[in-house]
Design a protein around this motif. Structure first.
Motif, PDB file in Angstrom:
ATOM      1  N   SER A 270      15.793 -46.245-109.663  1.00 13.30           N
ATOM      2  CA  SER A 270      16.191 -45.154-108.765  1.00 13.30           C
ATOM      3  C   SER A 270      15.168 -44.027-108.753  1.00 13.30           C
ATOM      4  O   SER A 270      15.148 -43.220-107.810  1.00 13.30           O
ATOM      5  CB  SER A 270      17.560 -44.604-109.185  1.00 13.30           C
ATOM      6  OG  SER A 270      17.472 -43.871-110.405  1.00 13.30           O
ATOM      7  N   TRP A 271      14.331 -43.943-109.772  1.00 13.15           N
ATOM      8  CA  TRP A 271      13.305 -42.898-109.820  1.00 13.15           C
ATOM      9  C   TRP A 271      12.078 -43.272-108.990  1.00 13.15           C
ATOM     10  O   TRP A 271      11.271 -42.392-108.672  1.00 13.15           O
ATOM     11  CB  TRP A 271      12.843 -42.674-111.259  1.00 13.15           C
ATOM     12  CG  TRP A 271      13.915 -42.188-112.189  1.00 13.15           C
ATOM     13  CD1 TRP A 271      15.136 -41.684-111.864  1.00 13.15           C
ATOM     14  CD2 TRP A 271      13.857 -42.178-113.624  1.00 13.15           C
ATOM     15  NE1 TRP A 271      15.848 -41.358-112.986  1.00 13.15           N
ATOM     16  CE2 TRP A 271      15.091 -41.658-114.087  1.00 13.15           C
ATOM     17  CE3 TRP A 271      12.904 -42.566-114.545  1.00 13.15           C
ATOM     18  CZ2 TRP A 271      15.372 -41.503-115.441  1.00 13.15           C
ATOM     19  CZ3 TRP A 271      13.182 -42.414-115.898  1.00 13.15           C
ATOM     20  CH2 TRP A 271      14.406 -41.877-116.343  1.00 13.15           C
ATOM     21  N   ALA A 286       6.960 -41.835-108.729  1.00 11.87           N
ATOM     22  CA  ALA A 286       8.232 -41.456-109.350  1.00 11.87           C
ATOM     23  C   ALA A 286       8.574 -40.016-109.014  1.00 11.87           C
ATOM     24  O   ALA A 286       7.702 -39.177-108.810  1.00 11.87           O
ATOM     25  CB  ALA A 286       8.151 -41.653-110.867  1.00 11.87           C
ATOM     26  N   ASP A 287       9.880 -39.732-109.004  1.00 17.36           N
ATOM     27  CA  ASP A 287      10.399 -38.411-108.674  1.00 17.36           C
ATOM     28  C   ASP A 287      10.691 -37.654-109.972  1.00 17.36           C
ATOM     29  O   ASP A 287      11.640 -37.985-110.691  1.00 17.36           O
ATOM     30  CB  ASP A 287      11.665 -38.569-107.833  1.00 17.36           C
ATOM     31  CG  ASP A 287      12.248 -37.237-107.400  1.00 17.36           C
ATOM     32  OD1 ASP A 287      11.672 -36.182-107.747  1.00 17.36           O
ATOM     33  OD2 ASP A 287      13.291 -37.243-106.712  1.00 17.36           O
ATOM     34  N   GLN A 292      14.301 -35.415-114.629  1.00 13.10           N
ATOM     35  CA  GLN A 292      14.598 -34.232-115.440  1.00 13.10           C
ATOM     36  C   GLN A 292      15.966 -34.257-116.122  1.00 13.10           C
ATOM     37  O   GLN A 292      16.069 -33.890-117.297  1.00 13.10           O
ATOM     38  CB  GLN A 292      14.472 -32.973-114.577  1.00 13.10           C
ATOM     39  CG  GLN A 292      14.571 -31.669-115.360  1.00 13.10           C
ATOM     40  CD  GLN A 292      13.467 -31.535-116.393  1.00 13.10           C
ATOM     41  OE1 GLN A 292      12.292 -31.703-116.069  1.00 13.10           O
ATOM     42  NE2 GLN A 292      13.843 -31.228-117.629  1.00 13.10           N
ATOM     43  N   PRO A 293      17.063 -34.684-115.448  1.00 15.13           N
ATOM     44  CA  PRO A 293      18.361 -34.689-116.149  1.00 15.13           C
ATOM     45  C   PRO A 293      18.349 -35.509-117.433  1.00 15.13           C
ATOM     46  O   PRO A 293      18.994 -35.121-118.414  1.00 15.13           O
ATOM     47  CB  PRO A 293      19.317 -35.288-115.103  1.00 15.13           C
ATOM     48  CG  PRO A 293      18.697 -34.918-113.794  1.00 15.13           C
ATOM     49  CD  PRO A 293      17.217 -35.032-114.020  1.00 15.13           C
ATOM     50  N   ILE A 338       7.612 -32.853-119.610  1.00 17.88           N
ATOM     51  CA  ILE A 338       7.853 -34.273-119.865  1.00 17.88           C
ATOM     52  C   ILE A 338       8.185 -35.017-118.568  1.00 17.88           C
ATOM     53  O   ILE A 338       7.658 -36.098-118.300  1.00 17.88           O
ATOM     54  CB  ILE A 338       8.966 -34.462-120.912  1.00 17.88           C
ATOM     55  CG1 ILE A 338       8.473 -34.020-122.287  1.00 17.88           C
ATOM     56  CG2 ILE A 338       9.428 -35.914-120.957  1.00 17.88           C
ATOM     57  CD1 ILE A 338       9.494 -34.161-123.393  1.00 17.88           C
ATOM     58  N   ALA A 339       9.058 -34.447-117.742  1.00 16.80           N
ATOM     59  CA  ALA A 339       9.458 -35.134-116.504  1.00 16.80           C
ATOM     60  C   ALA A 339       8.257 -35.354-115.587  1.00 16.80           C
ATOM     61  O   ALA A 339       8.046 -36.456-115.066  1.00 16.80           O
ATOM     62  CB  ALA A 339      10.536 -34.334-115.790  1.00 16.80           C
ATOM     63  N   ALA A 340       7.451 -34.310-115.400  1.00 18.26           N
ATOM     64  CA  ALA A 340       6.277 -34.441-114.528  1.00 18.26           C
ATOM     65  C   ALA A 340       5.261 -35.414-115.121  1.00 18.26           C
ATOM     66  O   ALA A 340       4.673 -36.232-114.409  1.00 18.26           O
ATOM     67  CB  ALA A 340       5.638 -33.079-114.308  1.00 18.26           C
TER      68      ALA A 340
END
Length: 493
Positions: A270-271, A286-287, A292-293, A338-340
């Motif tokens: 889904s990402w 990737a998004d 992030q969640p 981390i997310a980025a």
């Protein structure tokens, strides 16, 4: 006296007589005749006709000589295009322009030009080569054989133009696709289907023939068919599927080699957004906002307290068995970026993200354990770090089947076995076989001799076995949990 206006004073007497007459007071001749002078004629000019003819002729000669050094020989043609009397630059332009205007008529009646197809010849190079071989000054090269020229077309541009001009002659290819399958939790592909269209090589050959023949158009009644490969081929899509499924298999947040926080396969899918690259390859991005969640939950999932280790060792200090494995304590340094960072990494096909953590080392407690068996006392004593920690009565080998004194180590351990052996008399004589089923907590130290539990008698403190060291089952279980392979065993009187 009067003198003729053009009389020359240097003339001789005869001349004077011809130019001088007597006049009276009224201006009349004394001899009774009228005086009338004809106008003086101008002196004739020198004739320079040779100069006026010679200068233009010289200029023409010089111009012709100069032209012979700059122009292509008369009668020269490049691929059917006359270029005689032209400079190489002009000749190159004429050749290129002629090719571009050549028309191709398709079987449907549609017409396109060679320029539409991206057809090209190196007109300038051909013209320069023709001039080098056939300059105008070299009369032996006048009206020579035509100079051939190789025509090339842009196959991709040709296919596109002809498809637009005659769509009925084309079947469009279908690209291979890649998608996540929720049922199998994997990426799967739909294979590509090649299309069909006019064969570009036939178009190129026809255009070459027309150009060589000097024809301004050519008709393709049966141009042949060629395969039109899909932009994204099955092989390219399969490579993308392999990369994506490998990512699903390894996806997670790692600390060292440990996948500390696995990522659900559907969540990872889904990402990702799939697309197609310039060369048809499967690409993905990737998004970070979607990631992030999960990143926000990492501190609680990663953090843990240090766990100290407890290890059984021998008297030489060598580790034999981990009673409690040690674990370092750890905490996540920060979730910033981390997310980025993970989104950027996923775009490269790597789904294993290394987390930045701070670790706390654990302590290790070493327990040096030995087992002492006193045959005289029929007693076993457990020693730990030089101190006796427990002791109880046992039953060792009886006469004829003794427990042999010596220094041993625990060789192997089994929770339950069926024992097979031979009854021995007081002098070791064979009294026949025996079978003892379901004997618990076997710990071998010397061949077939072992510590184990006994459920068929309770003669503790007296020799009663066939060479083993027997004890109540609950004590055997205690020893089994306390000991380990490699623990030293001392048997003595």
């Amino acid at each position: 006296m009067v003198t003729r206006p053009d009389a020359d004073s240097s003339n001789d007497a005869a001349a004077d007589d011809a130019t001088t007459v007597a006049l009276d007071a009224g201006g009349d001749r004394t001899d009774g005749t009228d005086v009338r002078w004809a106008p003086a004629e101008p002196a004739p000019k020198r004739r320079r006709l040779g100069l006026w003819i010679g200068v233009p002729a010289a200029l023409v000669t010089l111009g012709a000589a100069a032209a012979s050094l700059m122009l292509v020989a008369p009668g020269t043609s490049v691929a059917g295009v006359p270029v005689g009397w032209l400079t190489p630059g002009a000749a190159g332009d004429v050749v290129t322009e002629r090719l571009g205007s050549t028309e191709i008529v398709l079987e449907t009646g549609a017409t396109v030009t060679a320029a539409d197809l991206g057809a090209s010849v190196d007109g300038q190079a051909l013209a320069e080569a023709a001039f080098a071989e056939r300059p105008m000054w070299n009369v032996t090269q006048w009206f020579g054989d035509p100079v051939p020229a190789t025509v090339t077309i842009d196959a991709e541009q040709t296919a596109e133009v002809l498809r637009d001009a005659a769509p009925a002659l084309y079947t469009a290819p279908t690209d291979a696709t890649v998608a996540f399958d929720a049922a199998s939790q994997t990426y799967v592909l739909t294979p590509a289907i090649d299309g069909e269209g006019i064969d570009p090589t036939a178009v190129e050959a026809a255009l070459q023939q027309a150009f060589d023949d000097g024809a301004s158009s050519v008709t393709l009644d049966d141009p042949g068919r060629s395969t039109l490969p899909a932009h994204t081929t099955t092989e390219e899509a399969q490579a993308g599927v392999d990369t994506l499924n490998a990512m699903l298999d390894s996806a997670g947040f790692y600390i060292g080699e440990e996948r500390t926080v696995p990522i659900d396969r559907a969540a990872l899918a889904s990402w990702l957004t799939l697309s197609t690259g310039e060369n048809g390859e499967v690409t993905f991005e990737a998004d970070a906002a979607a990631i992030q969640p999960m990143v926000d939950t990492l501190p609680g999932l990663v953090a843990r307290e240090a766990v100290d280790a407890t290890v059984i060792t021998n008297t030489a200090g060598e580790a034999l068995w981990d009673i409690q494995a040690g674990h370092t304590g750890r905490a996540l340094e920060s979730t910033d970026g981390i997310a980025a960072g993970f989104a950027d990494q996923l775009a490269t096909g790597n789904a294993s993200y290394a987390l930045p953590v701070v670790e706390t080392e654990f302590q290790t407690t070493a327990l040096t354990r030995t087992i002492d068996v006193n045959l005289s006392a029929q007693r076993v004593t457990l020693w730990e770090n030089g101190a006796a920690v427990d002791s109880w009565s046992v039953s060792t080998g009886k006469q004829g089947a003794p427990t042999y004194p010596g220094e041993y180590t625990i060789q192997s351990m089994y929770p339950m076995q069926t024992l097979y052996g031979t009854y021995r008399g007081p002098n070791g004589e064979d009294l026949g076989p025996y079978v003892q089923p379901d004997v618990k907590w076997m710990m071998y130290f010397n061949g077939g001799q072992a510590f184990h539990g006994v459920y068929w008698h309770s003669n503790w403190g007296r020799p009663s076995s066939h060479g083993c060291v027997g004890m109540p089952e609950w004590r055997a279980a205690q020893l089994y949990d306390w000991a380990a392979p490699g623990v030293e065993v001392s048997i003595h009187y």
